[in-house]
Design an enzyme around this catalytic site. Sequence first.
Site, PDB file in Angstrom:
ATOM      1  N   GLU A 205       0.822  -1.211   0.000  1.00  0.00           N
ATOM      2  CA  GLU A 205       0.000   0.000   0.000  1.00  0.00           C
ATOM      3  C   GLU A 205       0.859   1.266   0.000  1.00  0.00           C
ATOM      4  O   GLU A 205       0.534   2.245  -0.664  1.00  0.00           O
ATOM      5  CB  GLU A 205      -0.951   0.009   1.206  1.00  0.00           C
ATOM      6  CG  GLU A 205      -1.975  -1.121   1.213  1.00  0.00           C
ATOM      7  CD  GLU A 205      -3.055  -0.989   0.146  1.00  0.00           C
ATOM      8  OE1 GLU A 205      -3.065   0.011  -0.596  1.00  0.00           O
ATOM      9  OE2 GLU A 205      -3.900  -1.910   0.058  1.00  0.00           O
ATOM     10  N   ARG A 209       0.525   3.761  -3.235  1.00  0.00           N
ATOM     11  CA  ARG A 209      -0.085   5.075  -2.999  1.00  0.00           C
ATOM     12  C   ARG A 209       0.968   6.164  -2.802  1.00  0.00           C
ATOM     13  O   ARG A 209       0.957   7.193  -3.475  1.00  0.00           O
ATOM     14  CB  ARG A 209      -1.021   5.005  -1.789  1.00  0.00           C
ATOM     15  CG  ARG A 209      -2.110   3.969  -1.990  1.00  0.00           C
ATOM     16  CD  ARG A 209      -3.201   4.051  -0.960  1.00  0.00           C
ATOM     17  NE  ARG A 209      -3.904   2.778  -0.888  1.00  0.00           N
ATOM     18  CZ  ARG A 209      -5.176   2.630  -0.547  1.00  0.00           C
ATOM     19  NH1 ARG A 209      -5.904   3.665  -0.228  1.00  0.00           N
ATOM     20  NH2 ARG A 209      -5.733   1.439  -0.506  1.00  0.00           N
ATOM     21  N   ASP A 338      -4.431 -10.067  -8.512  1.00  0.00           N
ATOM     22  CA  ASP A 338      -4.699  -9.051  -9.546  1.00  0.00           C
ATOM     23  C   ASP A 338      -3.515  -8.260 -10.124  1.00  0.00           C
ATOM     24  O   ASP A 338      -3.114  -8.431 -11.271  1.00  0.00           O
ATOM     25  CB  ASP A 338      -5.806  -8.088  -9.080  1.00  0.00           C
ATOM     26  CG  ASP A 338      -5.608  -7.505  -7.674  1.00  0.00           C
ATOM     27  OD1 ASP A 338      -4.538  -7.701  -7.102  1.00  0.00           O
ATOM     28  OD2 ASP A 338      -6.535  -6.840  -7.177  1.00  0.00           O
ATOM     29  N   GLU A 472     -12.292  -0.279 -10.428  1.00  0.00           N
ATOM     30  CA  GLU A 472     -11.865  -1.226 -11.476  1.00  0.00           C
ATOM     31  C   GLU A 472     -12.759  -1.271 -12.714  1.00  0.00           C
ATOM     32  O   GLU A 472     -12.263  -1.411 -13.839  1.00  0.00           O
ATOM     33  CB  GLU A 472     -11.706  -2.637 -10.892  1.00  0.00           C
ATOM     34  CG  GLU A 472     -10.542  -2.795  -9.918  1.00  0.00           C
ATOM     35  CD  GLU A 472     -10.812  -2.228  -8.530  1.00  0.00           C
ATOM     36  OE1 GLU A 472     -12.004  -1.975  -8.224  1.00  0.00           O
ATOM     37  OE2 GLU A 472      -9.859  -2.022  -7.761  1.00  0.00           O
TER      38      GLU A 472
HETATM   39  C1  DMJ Z   1      -6.494   0.197  -5.197  1.00  0.00           C
HETATM   40  O1  DMJ Z   1      -5.780   0.536  -4.061  1.00  0.00           O
HETATM   41  C2  DMJ Z   1      -5.609  -0.450  -6.231  1.00  0.00           C
HETATM   42  O2  DMJ Z   1      -6.248  -0.405  -7.458  1.00  0.00           O
HETATM   43  C3  DMJ Z   1      -5.280  -1.882  -5.901  1.00  0.00           C
HETATM   44  O3  DMJ Z   1      -4.515  -2.507  -6.901  1.00  0.00           O
HETATM   45  C4  DMJ Z   1      -6.535  -2.666  -5.705  1.00  0.00           C
HETATM   46  N1  DMJ Z   1      -7.479  -2.036  -4.865  1.00  0.00           N
HETATM   47  C5  DMJ Z   1      -7.668  -0.630  -4.792  1.00  0.00           C
HETATM   48  C6  DMJ Z   1      -8.959  -0.124  -5.362  1.00  0.00           C
HETATM   49  O4  DMJ Z   1     -10.022  -0.975  -5.336  1.00  0.00           O
END
Ligand code: DMJ
Length: 583
Positions: A205, A209, A338, A472
């Site tokens: 995270e 971010r 993912d 998404e």
């Molecule tokens: C985001 O922080 C990023 O896209 C991450 O890869 C997956 N989840 C969240 C948003 O849903």
Amino acid sequence: MQRQTQPVTVGSGSENDAREHMKRPKEQGMTPAKGESSTKLKSLIRKPSVSHEATEERLARGKAQEDLTLPRLITESASVKASSSDHPDTFSYNKFKGCLLKPPLGRDGGQTSDPTTNERREKVKEMMKFAWDNYKRYAWGKNELRPLTKNGHIGNMFGGLRGASIIDSLDTLYIMGLMEEYNDAKEWVQTSLDLNSNGEASLFEVNIRYVGGLLSAYYLTGEEFYKKKVVELGEKLLPAFNTPTGIPRGVINLGSGTSWSWGWASAGSSILAEFGTLHLEFVHLSELSRNPIYTEKVMNIRKVLNKIEKPHGLYPNFLSPVSGNWVQHHVSIGGLGDSFYEYLIKSYLMSDKSDDDAKKMYYGALEAIEANLVQKSPGGLTYMAEWRGGILDHKMGHLACFSGGMIGIGADDGEPEKRQHYLDLAAEITHTCHESYTRSATKLGPEAFRFDSGGEATATRLNDRYYILRPEVIESYMYMWRLTHDPKYREWGWEAVQALEQHCRVESGFSGIRDVYTLTASHDNMQQSFFLSETLKYLYLLFSDDDLLSLEDWVFNTEAHPLPIIRRSCLEDPAPQDKTVSE
Ligand code: DMJ
């Protein structure tokens, strides 16, 4: 996702509620890895510019190169790419030294010539301003806004770092031309972003971010302090890699450098989507710091993954950082898996299509996914199931809906038939995700939808019915629009805007909702920082011209922070002296 062992909103392993579940090493009975001592990095200081306009002008004229001993900042559009006659056979990131790029943003800020599209774009900008103003008013300096109780949320996902919504908003505010707001955000980063925190953070995270947000802010504006901050932060993440295999652990104390695995992850394992979602940012950290260590760390992750045997060619979600073996055979293109896949293809694209290893891994993974996970429902909807040791779970998470866009941008231009095949698959998946929205009362999609018990593209379990402002589905609309220019994607995006306005907008910001299938709103009191970074940015881009953050010049990290493509010309000529500069 197993609710009893891990939080419901876990996206790529650890977001949101996961922060409340972070456990100290002794609570997990694990021995923390001793952090290696941080490397002192040379800081490269150039005069900071004061305003957006001044920066833009300076960059546009190539005056960023005042000090020729410093890395060169080149403005180069896809249309003025230097020719690359003899690019290297073997791809090596280490050759990037000395070549930074700052591609153009787009003409007229990306405004289109269509009045309806412009109105829609203005609406999205207004939503951003509203979300930002309320964050500023009630939660300034905290990580997120709680729009119902009108206060801030800190949580413990970022290890004591603050201002996640500010860092996540910098580039969105900047591209929208919300300059007063951008300047407030910039000033906060300059004066109040304290990296000397001593808390336990999610490596993933913080990387997507904070590192991603600061990198983008630097590349968009050329403001030198962003570079200093991001390199300083990057150093603090390195001890997480100090494991027998070099696969990083998921949690790191940013002060002491000790690291450990998530309490909910099987047998001290690391999560595919977490250690597999570092590549883009770490390559740019090496680029900016002139220190190859970041690139070496992520290249080593690849090496480990390439060596290990993959069941049916698939990549399971849990890997031991000690033995380098898979810990469980759960495979998912949604949460926990993912963005690993996303970063493979984006590594290839960010390398100006030079990183053939990444391409090979991506296509290998995608072929295995198609053979084992991709399904067609009786009603004709294409979806990605999850795989549990050979048994299919006919469920698709909201998170997995990013894959429409990913498969679209990954559709190789080399072989026309293959390209069409992947574009069709991307369109089908995006269509299914849109169905998950249209089949709800609110026209927003649930956290997960299923294709069993007679249902299709709907949540059949109570605890999958929520929507937390995730991006998404809209992300895939944006990519599919750019790739096909089929107007339906803009229409679908507009449907989402209306639904967000109707069901998620509250008096003091935007909030997630607990049940997309009921019109009696129950809000979750959280304005996620990714709503500012991703959801609203992708909507804005959807209603803009393609040259605003053109896909020929930029790749978006998984938090939608744009990073410049590193041109092959950089590989050939590490310190170009006379590139033409043009916007
Ligand atoms: C985001 O922080 C990023 O896209 C991450 O890869 C997956 N989840 C969240 C948003 O849903």
